[in-house]
Design an enzyme around this catalytic site. Structure first.
Site, short mmCIF file in Angstrom:
data_model
loop_
_atom_site.label_atom_id
_atom_site.label_comp_id
_atom_site.label_asym_id
_atom_site.label_seq_id
_atom_site.Cartn_x
_atom_site.Cartn_y
_atom_site.Cartn_z
N LYS A 150 31.79 66.57 91.08
CA LYS A 150 31.42 65.21 90.65
C LYS A 150 32.42 64.22 91.22
CE LYS A 150 29.73 62.83 86.52
NZ LYS A 150 28.50 62.32 87.13
N GLU A 183 17.99 66.72 93.46
CA GLU A 183 18.20 66.10 92.14
C GLU A 183 17.96 64.61 92.28
OE1 GLU A 183 22.37 66.31 90.92
OE2 GLU A 183 23.00 66.17 93.01
N LEU A 208 24.50 68.61 91.32
CA LEU A 208 25.47 68.64 90.23
C LEU A 208 24.91 69.43 89.06
CD1 LEU A 208 28.24 67.31 89.38
CD2 LEU A 208 26.85 65.71 88.07
N1 PMP Z 1 23.26 64.60 89.23
C1 PMP Z 1 23.98 63.55 89.66
C2 PMP Z 1 24.11 63.32 91.13
C3 PMP Z 1 24.59 62.68 88.75
O1 PMP Z 1 25.32 61.64 89.18
C4 PMP Z 1 24.41 62.90 87.36
C5 PMP Z 1 24.98 61.97 86.34
N2 PMP Z 1 26.34 61.89 86.38
C6 PMP Z 1 23.66 64.03 86.95
C7 PMP Z 1 23.10 64.84 87.92
C8 PMP Z 1 23.47 64.35 85.50
O2 PMP Z 1 24.64 64.87 84.97
P1 PMP Z 1 25.00 64.71 83.41
O3 PMP Z 1 23.85 65.28 82.67
O4 PMP Z 1 26.23 65.49 83.24
O5 PMP Z 1 25.17 63.25 83.17
#
Ligand code: PMP
Length: 288
Positions: A150, A183, A208
């Site tokens: 991230k 995603e 992610l």
């Molecule tokens: N993929 C990406 C590229 C993201 O930026 C996010 C949000 N931060 C997510 C997926 C979702 O992750 P989370 O459920 O941990 O917010």
């Protein structure tokens, strides 16, 4: 109320929240971050968010600046000082400051830069948005090969979201070179097929591992629903019964249109809506 931002050990007013010009986060996007939902003044899924933060740091060999418990205290204090009841808290850690140089391993131990901010968001507004659902636009995934980390390298995501906005869409679904959705630009992508099975891409370095995704999988298992972790195409998504995205700020957000195609009858899906309503019965709500 003036916003307060945590910068390297101090809680300062928004207008004084400076980071050095030679911070590697600024020059090289050499930084990672986390975003956690705040609900009724409590952080949602703090343990998992801090676990992913630790992993991101380790993958980039950035020294953890403090313990998870100490970071938790910074998050909580930032929420408290900004009086956030419903909203989100953001934590960013960069490798630190040094005269600009691609190399970093030979540097004298750098002090990581830590920034934490919290902002309020209306839960009613979020729910009202979910009652209508969002449109998404398919866009080529032009990001790097380590999207499992991230990192703050968010320019491709930012450009994709701007392009989505041009057609009235709130999110972009990114498509790899084989035609499969990786995603969303800032969320994970899901579809529900005609048999009611939930489909989302398996975790690898192309996306992610969303915390909302992980907790939703716990809920799906608890409810005895069918889950298939595999890639899907935009054509398959357009023909799906339901579609949605997951992220810490939007939770489970129905997708009602992909490019120019309505999903199902063009309204948020029944199962999607149920999963959204039940999500917080599964998530961890940390103490204040
Ligand atoms: N993929 C990406 C590229 C993201 O930026 C996010 C949000 N931060 C997510 C997926 C979702 O992750 P989370 O459920 O941990 O917010």
């Amino acid at each position: 109320m003036a916003r307060i931002i945590y910068v390297n050990g101090r809680y300062v007013p928004w207008g004084e929240a400076w980071v050095h010009a030679e911070d590697r986060g600024f020059q090289f996007a050499d930084a990672i971050y986390e975003v956690c939902e705040v609900r009724h003044g409590r952080m949602i899924d703090e343990t998992r968010h801090l676990g992913r933060l630790k992993r991101s740091l380790a993958e980039l060999e950035i020294a953890a600046p403090m313990s998870g418990a100490a970071l938790g205290r910074v998050l909580r204090e930032t929420i408290r000082r900004n009086r956030v009841v419903d909203g989100s808290v953001y934590l960013q850690i960069s490798r630190g400051v040094r005269p600009r140089d691609f190399l970093f391993s030979d540097a004298v131990a750098m002090q990581p830069t830590i920034v934490c901010l919290a902002r309020s968001m209306s839960r009613q507004k979020n729910n009202a948005g979910a009652a209508v659902g969002i449109a998404v636009r398919s866009m080529p995934d032009i990001r790097w090969g380590r999207c499992d980390i991230k990192s703050v390298m968010l320019l491709p995501a930012s450009l994709a979201k701007e392009a989505a906005k041009e057609i009235g869409a709130k999110e972009a679904w990114l498509v790899d070179e084989h035609g499969f959705v990786t995603e969303g630009a800032s969320s994970n992508a899901w579809i529900i097929d005609k048999s009611g099975a939930l489909i989302t891409r398996q975790i690898d370095s192309s996306l992610l591992c969303g915390i909302t995704r992980t907790t939703l999988i716990d809920l799906i298992r608890r409810e005895g629903l069918e889950l298939i972790e595999r890639p899907f195409t935009i054509a398959e998504a357009k023909a799906a019964r339901e579609a949605f995205t997951t992220s810490a700020t939007a939770i489970v957000m129905p997708v009602v249109r992909i490019d120019d195609t309505s999903i199902g009858n063009g309204a948020p899906g029944i199962l999607t809506t149920r999963l959204r309503e039940e999500f917080h019965t599964m998530a961890e709500a940390a103490h204040r």
